[in-house]
Motif scaffolding. Structure first.
Motif, mmCIF file in Angstrom:
data_model
loop_
_atom_site.group_PDB
_atom_site.id
_atom_site.type_symbol
_atom_site.label_atom_id
_atom_site.label_comp_id
_atom_site.label_asym_id
_atom_site.label_seq_id
_atom_site.Cartn_x
_atom_site.Cartn_y
_atom_site.Cartn_z
ATOM 1 N N ASP A 199 0.864 -1.192 0.000
ATOM 2 C CA ASP A 199 0.000 0.000 0.000
ATOM 3 C C ASP A 199 0.895 1.236 0.000
ATOM 4 O O ASP A 199 1.847 1.341 0.779
ATOM 5 N N HIS A 207 -6.706 -5.662 2.728
ATOM 6 C CA HIS A 207 -5.598 -4.996 3.420
ATOM 7 C C HIS A 207 -4.993 -5.991 4.410
ATOM 8 O O HIS A 207 -5.714 -6.546 5.261
ATOM 9 N N HIS A 212 -9.908 -5.370 -2.713
ATOM 10 C CA HIS A 212 -8.553 -5.517 -2.172
ATOM 11 C C HIS A 212 -8.636 -5.853 -0.692
ATOM 12 O O HIS A 212 -9.406 -5.263 0.056
HETATM 13 P P1 AMP Z 1 -9.909 1.546 0.386
HETATM 14 O O1 AMP Z 1 -10.493 1.525 -1.007
HETATM 15 O O2 AMP Z 1 -10.566 2.544 1.282
HETATM 16 O O3 AMP Z 1 -9.866 0.167 0.999
HETATM 17 O O4 AMP Z 1 -8.394 2.033 0.279
HETATM 18 C C1 AMP Z 1 -7.638 1.951 -0.884
HETATM 19 C C2 AMP Z 1 -6.173 1.777 -0.517
HETATM 20 O O5 AMP Z 1 -5.422 1.735 -1.739
HETATM 21 C C3 AMP Z 1 -5.578 2.897 0.335
HETATM 22 O O6 AMP Z 1 -4.997 2.337 1.501
HETATM 23 C C4 AMP Z 1 -4.529 3.541 -0.587
HETATM 24 O O7 AMP Z 1 -3.395 3.996 0.096
HETATM 25 C C5 AMP Z 1 -4.204 2.401 -1.533
HETATM 26 N N1 AMP Z 1 -3.722 2.840 -2.836
HETATM 27 C C6 AMP Z 1 -4.320 3.714 -3.685
HETATM 28 N N2 AMP Z 1 -3.589 3.859 -4.803
HETATM 29 C C7 AMP Z 1 -2.497 3.044 -4.669
HETATM 30 C C8 AMP Z 1 -1.366 2.757 -5.487
HETATM 31 N N3 AMP Z 1 -1.197 3.325 -6.698
HETATM 32 N N4 AMP Z 1 -0.449 1.871 -5.024
HETATM 33 C C9 AMP Z 1 -0.618 1.285 -3.819
HETATM 34 N N5 AMP Z 1 -1.657 1.528 -2.997
HETATM 35 C C10 AMP Z 1 -2.591 2.395 -3.411
#
Ligand code: AMP
Length: 130
Positions: A29, A95, A93
């Motif tokens: 992340d 986490h 995704h």
């Molecule tokens: P959520 O959709 O709320 O579960 O969170 C999306 C997650 O994706 C967040 O923790 C972001 O930091 C992460 N994120 C967004 N864009 C990228 C990227 N290009 N590379 C890695 N992580 C990402």
């Protein structure tokens, strides 16, 4: 339009890759709660976790377990937490977050990492993948 995570899978956007197989992809992340915070995604682009077909859902959990065990072996922490939110990126995704206390799980406190930090952590976790 392809999600940002589909672009990562295709290599159109860079990522710190941890693991990949035919159906799933894991990468760090970019805005981690704690160092080692990793996302596991299906290559199939689906927005919501519970809309995945059962085979993909179970496969994602098995893949996440494998990656989570590697994180636990590589990153000193009390345990690895697993959560699915998806309010920001509409591509399922998981986490995986190294946790020491409740604050690490809140998404309110972030630990910025340099490119070198990300690269070092990715190598450490990759080395523990079985
Ligand atoms: P959520 O959709 O709320 O579960 O969170 C999306 C997650 O994706 C967040 O923790 C972001 O930091 C992460 N994120 C967004 N864009 C990228 C990227 N290009 N590379 C890695 N992580 C990402």
């Amino acid at each position: 339009m392809a999600s940002i995570f589909t672009k990562i899978i295709k290599g159109e956007i860079p990522s710190y890759k941890i693991a990949e197989d035919d159906n799933f992809y894991a990468f760090l992340d970019i805005n981690p709660n704690t160092p080692g915070h990793t996302l596991c995604i299906p290559k199939k682009e689906v927005d919501r976790l519970l809309d995945l077909d059962e085979e993909t859902y179970m496969g994602l959990m098995a893949f996440s377990r494998k990656v989570g065990l590697a994180i636990e072996a590589a990153i000193p922490c009390d345990r690895v937490g697993l959560t699915v939110i998806g309010l920001e990126v509409p591509h399922v995704h998981v986490h995986l977050i190294p946790l020491n206390d409740m604050r690490d799980a809140t998404f309110q406190h972030k630990v910025p990492q340099s490119k070198d930090d990300f690269m070092e952590i990715a190598e450490k976790i990759k080395a523990k993948i079985k």
